[in-house]
Scaffold this motif. Structure first.
Motif, PDB file in Angstrom:
ATOM      1  N   ARG A 122     -22.997  -6.972  -3.429  1.00  0.00           N
ATOM      2  CA  ARG A 122     -22.102  -5.640  -3.429  1.00  0.00           C
ATOM      3  C   ARG A 122     -20.487  -5.973  -3.765  1.00  0.00           C
ATOM      4  O   ARG A 122     -19.982  -5.517  -4.464  1.00  0.00           O
ATOM      5  CB  ARG A 122     -22.127  -4.940  -1.960  1.00  0.00           C
ATOM      6  CG  ARG A 122     -21.296  -3.961  -1.844  1.00  0.00           C
ATOM      7  CD  ARG A 122     -21.245  -3.013  -0.318  1.00  0.00           C
ATOM      8  NE  ARG A 122     -20.924  -4.228   0.674  1.00  0.00           N
ATOM      9  CZ  ARG A 122     -19.412  -4.534   0.961  1.00  0.00           C
ATOM     10  NH1 ARG A 122     -18.571  -3.755   0.063  1.00  0.00           N
ATOM     11  NH2 ARG A 122     -19.230  -5.390   1.933  1.00  0.00           N
ATOM     12  N   LEU A 123     -20.094  -7.246  -2.972  1.00  0.00           N
ATOM     13  CA  LEU A 123     -18.673  -7.376  -3.211  1.00  0.00           C
ATOM     14  C   LEU A 123     -18.645  -8.121  -4.545  1.00  0.00           C
ATOM     15  O   LEU A 123     -17.353  -7.941  -5.111  1.00  0.00           O
ATOM     16  CB  LEU A 123     -18.421  -8.601  -2.075  1.00  0.00           C
ATOM     17  CG  LEU A 123     -18.166  -8.150  -0.915  1.00  0.00           C
ATOM     18  CD1 LEU A 123     -18.141  -9.389   0.180  1.00  0.00           C
ATOM     19  CD2 LEU A 123     -17.474  -7.073  -0.473  1.00  0.00           C
ATOM     20  N   GLY A 124     -19.442  -8.756  -5.213  1.00  0.00           N
ATOM     21  CA  GLY A 124     -19.297  -9.329  -6.607  1.00  0.00           C
ATOM     22  C   GLY A 124     -19.346  -8.060  -7.618  1.00  0.00           C
ATOM     23  O   GLY A 124     -18.525  -8.228  -8.626  1.00  0.00           O
ATOM     24  N   MET A 125     -19.933  -7.092  -7.375  1.00  0.00           N
ATOM     25  CA  MET A 125     -19.761  -5.942  -8.205  1.00  0.00           C
ATOM     26  C   MET A 125     -18.596  -5.276  -7.961  1.00  0.00           C
ATOM     27  O   MET A 125     -17.914  -4.816  -9.073  1.00  0.00           O
ATOM     28  CB  MET A 125     -20.974  -4.980  -8.057  1.00  0.00           C
ATOM     29  CG  MET A 125     -21.492  -3.981  -9.055  1.00  0.00           C
ATOM     30  SD  MET A 125     -22.367  -4.923 -10.268  1.00  0.00           S
ATOM     31  CE  MET A 125     -22.491  -3.563 -11.461  1.00  0.00           C
ATOM     32  N   GLU A 126     -18.236  -4.954  -6.860  1.00  0.00           N
ATOM     33  CA  GLU A 126     -16.820  -4.123  -6.626  1.00  0.00           C
ATOM     34  C   GLU A 126     -15.662  -5.046  -6.905  1.00  0.00           C
ATOM     35  O   GLU A 126     -14.707  -4.371  -7.287  1.00  0.00           O
ATOM     36  CB  GLU A 126     -16.825  -3.909  -5.050  1.00  0.00           C
ATOM     37  CG  GLU A 126     -18.072  -2.866  -4.469  1.00  0.00           C
ATOM     38  CD  GLU A 126     -17.932  -2.598  -3.233  1.00  0.00           C
ATOM     39  OE1 GLU A 126     -16.850  -2.999  -2.550  1.00  0.00           O
ATOM     40  OE2 GLU A 126     -18.763  -1.754  -2.609  1.00  0.00           O
ATOM     41  N   SER A 127     -15.818  -6.245  -6.868  1.00  0.00           N
ATOM     42  CA  SER A 127     -14.826  -7.129  -7.417  1.00  0.00           C
ATOM     43  C   SER A 127     -14.517  -7.117  -9.072  1.00  0.00           C
ATOM     44  O   SER A 127     -13.464  -7.430  -9.464  1.00  0.00           O
ATOM     45  CB  SER A 127     -14.955  -8.614  -6.844  1.00  0.00           C
ATOM     46  OG  SER A 127     -15.931  -9.044  -7.817  1.00  0.00           O
ATOM     47  N   GLY A 185      -8.891   2.425  -2.895  1.00  0.00           N
ATOM     48  CA  GLY A 185      -8.117   1.512  -3.837  1.00  0.00           C
ATOM     49  C   GLY A 185      -8.515   0.182  -3.840  1.00  0.00           C
ATOM     50  O   GLY A 185      -7.831  -0.812  -4.439  1.00  0.00           O
ATOM     51  N   ASP A 186      -9.731  -0.305  -3.437  1.00  0.00           N
ATOM     52  CA  ASP A 186     -10.097  -1.562  -3.165  1.00  0.00           C
ATOM     53  C   ASP A 186     -11.216  -2.179  -4.449  1.00  0.00           C
ATOM     54  O   ASP A 186     -11.541  -3.106  -4.272  1.00  0.00           O
ATOM     55  CB  ASP A 186     -11.076  -1.697  -1.839  1.00  0.00           C
ATOM     56  CG  ASP A 186     -10.033  -1.446  -0.728  1.00  0.00           C
ATOM     57  OD1 ASP A 186      -8.919  -1.887  -0.872  1.00  0.00           O
ATOM     58  OD2 ASP A 186     -10.264  -1.172   0.407  1.00  0.00           O
ATOM     59  N   VAL A 187     -11.174  -1.368  -5.232  1.00  0.00           N
ATOM     60  CA  VAL A 187     -12.235  -1.763  -6.330  1.00  0.00           C
ATOM     61  C   VAL A 187     -11.297  -1.546  -7.793  1.00  0.00           C
ATOM     62  O   VAL A 187     -10.812  -0.652  -8.195  1.00  0.00           O
ATOM     63  CB  VAL A 187     -13.177  -0.812  -6.743  1.00  0.00           C
ATOM     64  CG1 VAL A 187     -14.077  -1.142  -8.080  1.00  0.00           C
ATOM     65  CG2 VAL A 187     -14.153  -0.833  -5.651  1.00  0.00           C
ATOM     66  N   PRO A 188     -10.716  -2.894  -8.173  1.00  0.00           N
ATOM     67  CA  PRO A 188      -9.838  -3.016  -9.327  1.00  0.00           C
ATOM     68  C   PRO A 188     -10.038  -2.150 -10.526  1.00  0.00           C
ATOM     69  O   PRO A 188      -9.058  -1.760 -11.147  1.00  0.00           O
ATOM     70  CB  PRO A 188      -9.725  -4.507  -9.404  1.00  0.00           C
ATOM     71  CG  PRO A 188     -10.956  -5.000  -9.138  1.00  0.00           C
ATOM     72  CD  PRO A 188     -11.392  -4.243  -7.802  1.00  0.00           C
ATOM     73  N   PHE A 189     -11.215  -2.122 -10.785  1.00  0.00           N
ATOM     74  CA  PHE A 189     -11.601  -1.431 -12.157  1.00  0.00           C
ATOM     75  C   PHE A 189     -11.943  -0.039 -11.953  1.00  0.00           C
ATOM     76  O   PHE A 189     -12.178   0.741 -12.992  1.00  0.00           O
ATOM     77  CB  PHE A 189     -12.842  -1.955 -12.943  1.00  0.00           C
ATOM     78  CG  PHE A 189     -14.015  -1.993 -12.061  1.00  0.00           C
ATOM     79  CD1 PHE A 189     -14.685  -0.765 -11.958  1.00  0.00           C
ATOM     80  CD2 PHE A 189     -14.650  -3.056 -11.329  1.00  0.00           C
ATOM     81  CE1 PHE A 189     -16.197  -0.761 -11.395  1.00  0.00           C
ATOM     82  CE2 PHE A 189     -15.638  -2.967 -10.695  1.00  0.00           C
ATOM     83  CZ  PHE A 189     -16.517  -1.695 -10.654  1.00  0.00           C
ATOM     84  N   PHE A 190     -11.758   0.634 -11.131  1.00  0.00           N
ATOM     85  CA  PHE A 190     -12.033   2.210 -10.776  1.00  0.00           C
ATOM     86  C   PHE A 190     -10.893   2.846  -9.967  1.00  0.00           C
ATOM     87  O   PHE A 190     -11.061   3.429  -8.937  1.00  0.00           O
ATOM     88  CB  PHE A 190     -13.180   2.138  -9.884  1.00  0.00           C
ATOM     89  CG  PHE A 190     -14.203   3.407 -10.120  1.00  0.00           C
ATOM     90  CD1 PHE A 190     -13.887   4.321 -10.907  1.00  0.00           C
ATOM     91  CD2 PHE A 190     -15.241   3.352  -9.342  1.00  0.00           C
ATOM     92  CE1 PHE A 190     -14.542   5.556 -10.967  1.00  0.00           C
ATOM     93  CE2 PHE A 190     -16.224   4.336  -9.467  1.00  0.00           C
ATOM     94  CZ  PHE A 190     -15.816   5.573 -10.487  1.00  0.00           C
TER      95      PHE A 190
END
Length: 461
Positions: free
Chosen positions: A259-264, A287-292
């Motif tokens: 999960r974290l690898g995807m969200e990062s 705001g914790d997902v840099p690409f989103f």
């Protein structure tokens, strides 16, 4: 094996007896809150006939199993209902720890339950003429392929998800060469998640770990066809674990790491359970997902715990950056088989009020109860009818795929065996570190370890 182990363990904290009309149910820690909610509703519905009392087992599955084994071996009459992991059915039935479901109730369950979860509750002991129901499925789960459609569009010119492992590997290599994020997140650590991965790919390739009709026989290399399926599965695991641009921590990765690898933003694809959708939604809004960053406009809405029916617009936006698809197959045109999870409810053989316990178990698995497990707890239902329910559809945008993958012929169950725990322990130990071995020689090594587990030999890897 578990029976002999349990007898030799001090029966610490076992109950001192039962109280007439009080039905004690022991369930895992993660399911505690939703079980209490459903139990309160069933207690009220019974009109004073019984009172359900929830007891929380440890968080780890092995510790849950051990505590139940201690109580059962100690003939704890205060144990009435048990939340059973889907892999425990054979062991508990063979040990005489769980009561077979009465014929009338069993027939009802078989008519209304999806084929995958149903099969996880069936077993044939030496005293049975055929397989019978030893527990009632309460909820299930299945893994999906999660991917970045924006990356697919940017680097590959399409938003269509790959349908096979080979297609996914080809896609990640193209993305990597173009400078994009190329990790495939999987559960490669030495634990049950690795067993789930191997089992799903193996069954999708046409193989199996043990004979479905004879749990005393391993089927990894007993025929040329089975050997070929095992080899193909191992080749896929190795390819994912060692591909250029692979997740460098895959040998230690679990569901949370995926999960974290995807969200990062480091991964293009992820194999995981449905809980990751809600996680992406809430974490991106925070705001914790840099690409989103587009999701942050919904931060106030999501912190207010809105009804699922109000999330349609939000879910649509999530899917522009985080989409789902069926579990990847081995061969093009052949649907994959995804290993199911979940929980079944069984009546303990030690109970002094079995008939009443079965009434309570039936209530705990009604559509109303299963909606609590699904919507409040994030555990997909096992009843076919609920997949058309509007509340369920609002909470699960991926519900249709889940239902398809839990159906008979699509769901994969882990090896049905009284010694499943030993099989899983030896398989995951043999496969670890994942991808560090030669697939050709690993086939026979793995088959040997499974046979040792079946024969009760070499149980400590």
């Amino acid at each position: 094996m578990a029976a002999s182990v349990a007898v030799g363990i001090p029966l610490a904290a076992c109950g001192s007896g039962h109280e007439t009309g009080t039905i004690n149910i022991y369930t895992n820690a993660d399911a505690g809150a939703i079980t209490k909610t459903a139990s309160a509703a069933c207690t009220k519905e019974s009109g004073g006939k019984y009172k359900l009392k929830v007891h929380i087992l440890p968080k780890a599955a092995d510790d849950q199993r051990l505590q139940l084994a201690r109580r059962l071996a100690g003939n704890d009459s205060g144990l009435d209902l048990m939340g059973l992991d889907v892999v425990w059915t054979a062991e508990f039935a063979n040990a005489g720890w769980v009561e077979p479901v009465p014929d009338e109730l069993a027939a009802k369950v078989q008519q209304t339950t999806l084929g995958g979860p149903l099969s996880s509750a069936l077993w044939k002991t030496d005293d049975d003429s055929e397989k019978r129901l030893y527990a009632i499925p309460a909820w299930s789960n299945t893994q999906l392929l999660w991917y970045r459609p924006d990356l697919m569009k940017q680097y590959l010119g399409t938003t269509k998800a790959p349908t096979t492992w080979d297609e996914m590997l080809e896609a990640t290599e193209k993305i990597r060469k173009a400078g994009g994020p190329s990790w495939i997140m999987e559960q490669g650590a030495q634990y049950e998640g690795l067993m789930v991965w191997f089992n799903s790919v193996l069954i999708s390739a046409g193989g199996s770990v043990v004979d479905p009709d004879d749990a005393t026989k391993q089927t990894l290399n007993d025929t040329p066809e089975h050997r070929a399926a095992t080899l193909k599965a191992l080749q896929i695991l190795k390819s994912v674990a060692t591909a250029p641009g692979h997740d460098p921590s895959i040998t230690n990765a679990d569901e949370t790491a995926g999960r974290l690898g995807m969200e990062s933003g480091k991964a293009a694809f992820q194999i995981n359970w449905p809980f990751v959708f809600a996680s992406m939604r809430s974490n991106a809004a925070a705001g914790d997902v840099p690409f989103f960053k587009e999701m942050t406009k919904y931060s106030s809405l999501l912190t207010s715990e809105p009804e699922d029916s109000a999330l349609g617009e939000v879910n649509d936006l999530v899917r522009t950056k985080f989409e789902f698809a069926p579990y990847p197959g081995v061969s093009a045109g052949t649907p994959a088989r995804s290993t199911i999870g979940g929980l079944n409810i069984g009546v303990a053989s030690t109970s002094k009020q079995k008939a009443l316990a079965f009434e309570a178990a039936e209530c705990l698995t009604t559509p109303a109860s299963q909606k609590i497990y699904a919507i409040d707890g994030g555990n997909p239902p096992v009843l076919k009818s609920l997949y058309d329910d509007k509340d369920f559809k609002a909470a699960y945008p991926m519900g249709d795929i889940i239902g398809e993958q839990l159906a008979a012929g699509r769901a994969a169950t882990r090896p049905a065996s009284p010694v499943y725990q030993s099989i899983s322990t030896l398989v995951t130990a043999t496969l670890s570190p994942v991808g560090s071995w030669d697939p050709e020689s690993m086939v026979d090594k793995l088959a040997d370890q499974v046979q040792k587990a079946i024969d009760g030999k070499g149980l400590i890897p």
